[in-house]
Design a protein around this motif. Sequence first.
Motif, PDB file in Angstrom:
ATOM      1  N   ALA A  50       6.008  -0.060   0.841  1.00 24.81           N
ATOM      2  CA  ALA A  50       4.679  -0.580   0.555  1.00 24.81           C
ATOM      3  C   ALA A  50       4.044   0.130  -0.627  1.00 24.81           C
ATOM      4  O   ALA A  50       4.238   1.334  -0.818  1.00 24.81           O
ATOM      5  N   ASP A  51       3.310  -0.637  -1.400  1.00 26.72           N
ATOM      6  CA  ASP A  51       2.435  -0.085  -2.432  1.00 26.72           C
ATOM      7  C   ASP A  51       1.052  -0.060  -1.785  1.00 26.72           C
ATOM      8  O   ASP A  51       0.409  -1.102  -1.644  1.00 26.72           O
ATOM      9  N   THR A  52       0.628   1.115  -1.373  1.00 22.78           N
ATOM     10  CA  THR A  52      -0.629   1.213  -0.631  1.00 22.78           C
ATOM     11  C   THR A  52      -1.841   0.958  -1.515  1.00 22.78           C
ATOM     12  O   THR A  52      -2.882   0.530  -1.011  1.00 22.78           O
ATOM     13  N   ARG A  53      -1.728   1.198  -2.793  1.00 18.42           N
ATOM     14  CA  ARG A  53      -2.857   0.933  -3.691  1.00 18.42           C
ATOM     15  C   ARG A  53      -3.062  -0.573  -3.862  1.00 18.42           C
ATOM     16  O   ARG A  53      -4.176  -1.062  -3.827  1.00 18.42           O
ATOM     17  N   ALA A  54      -1.961  -1.310  -4.052  1.00 23.22           N
ATOM     18  CA  ALA A  54      -2.054  -2.759  -4.254  1.00 23.22           C
ATOM     19  C   ALA A  54      -2.074  -3.530  -2.938  1.00 23.22           C
ATOM     20  O   ALA A  54      -2.240  -4.742  -2.937  1.00 23.22           O
ATOM     21  N   ASP A  55      -1.871  -2.829  -1.811  1.00 24.33           N
ATOM     22  CA  ASP A  55      -1.834  -3.447  -0.498  1.00 24.33           C
ATOM     23  C   ASP A  55      -0.787  -4.561  -0.432  1.00 24.33           C
ATOM     24  O   ASP A  55      -1.058  -5.682  -0.014  1.00 24.33           O
ATOM     25  N   ARG A  56       0.436  -4.202  -0.882  1.00 23.50           N
ATOM     26  CA  ARG A  56       1.567  -5.129  -0.850  1.00 23.50           C
ATOM     27  C   ARG A  56       2.752  -4.411  -0.225  1.00 23.50           C
ATOM     28  O   ARG A  56       2.904  -3.205  -0.401  1.00 23.50           O
ATOM     29  N   GLU A  57       3.618  -5.170   0.448  1.00 20.96           N
ATOM     30  CA  GLU A  57       4.791  -4.548   1.042  1.00 20.96           C
ATOM     31  C   GLU A  57       5.969  -5.502   1.084  1.00 20.96           C
ATOM     32  O   GLU A  57       5.811  -6.721   1.024  1.00 20.96           O
ATOM     33  N   LEU A  58       7.135  -4.889   1.161  1.00 19.17           N
ATOM     34  CA  LEU A  58       8.383  -5.596   1.452  1.00 19.17           C
ATOM     35  C   LEU A  58       8.814  -5.077   2.818  1.00 19.17           C
ATOM     36  O   LEU A  58       9.032  -3.874   2.978  1.00 19.17           O
ATOM     37  N   ALA A  59       8.901  -5.963   3.788  1.00 17.18           N
ATOM     38  CA  ALA A  59       9.212  -5.528   5.145  1.00 17.18           C
ATOM     39  C   ALA A  59      10.231  -6.458   5.776  1.00 17.18           C
ATOM     40  O   ALA A  59      10.218  -7.657   5.536  1.00 17.18           O
ATOM     41  N   THR A  60      11.089  -5.864   6.581  1.00 10.59           N
ATOM     42  CA  THR A  60      12.003  -6.672   7.388  1.00 10.59           C
ATOM     43  C   THR A  60      11.284  -6.988   8.694  1.00 10.59           C
ATOM     44  O   THR A  60      10.438  -6.229   9.138  1.00 10.59           O
ATOM     45  N   ARG A  61      11.649  -8.081   9.285  1.00  6.18           N
ATOM     46  CA  ARG A  61      11.063  -8.460  10.573  1.00  6.18           C
ATOM     47  C   ARG A  61      12.169  -9.024  11.471  1.00  6.18           C
ATOM     48  O   ARG A  61      11.985 -10.024  12.143  1.00  6.18           O
TER      49      ARG A  61
END
Length: 175
Positions: A50-61
């Motif tokens: 996650a890029d916590t500043r941009a509030d974006r993430e790549l996540a598996t589910r």
Amino acid sequence: MAAPRATIGSVLDIGYALSSRFPDPPQTDYRAADVRALRHDLFCGDVYLADTRADRELATRWSWVPVLDFAWALCDIAEQLDRDPLGSRAARPQHAELDFTESTDRLRFTRRFGHVDIAADWQRDAEPPLTFPHSELRREARDFLHDLLADLTDIHEGLGDNPALWQLQSRFPRV
């Protein structure tokens, strides 16, 4: 069109959640588990970058990602992306991929100059990759590995005595 670069101060966060759907076999002797079992058969769950500043993430589910293998591979990739003798001055892109064993999905890493773009096959095409300084990727990947190992050794009796993990920790010390 070129992907936007990370703003100064983007912050990489790497995390995980172990799955209750795919528990480790109860008879597992963690002290004697071999590298293959440690990397591919145990500690399944999900991971994210996650890029916590941009509030974006790549996540598996998917719940079945071997979390220790992910941490191990991420450390390997950070080193692989640093093989150009010019280091952060290298204009030629350096590429690496992390594939997920039970899926055709991949995380793709591209380093150019001192930054690494991270994209996932499951992202929408219009979504730009996450971008971080290479030094931050290396540091955070190693911190994630060591934090994960500390968590896993707290949960699983005997895991801290496994020689494969000692070698792993010495190969990728915290930076």
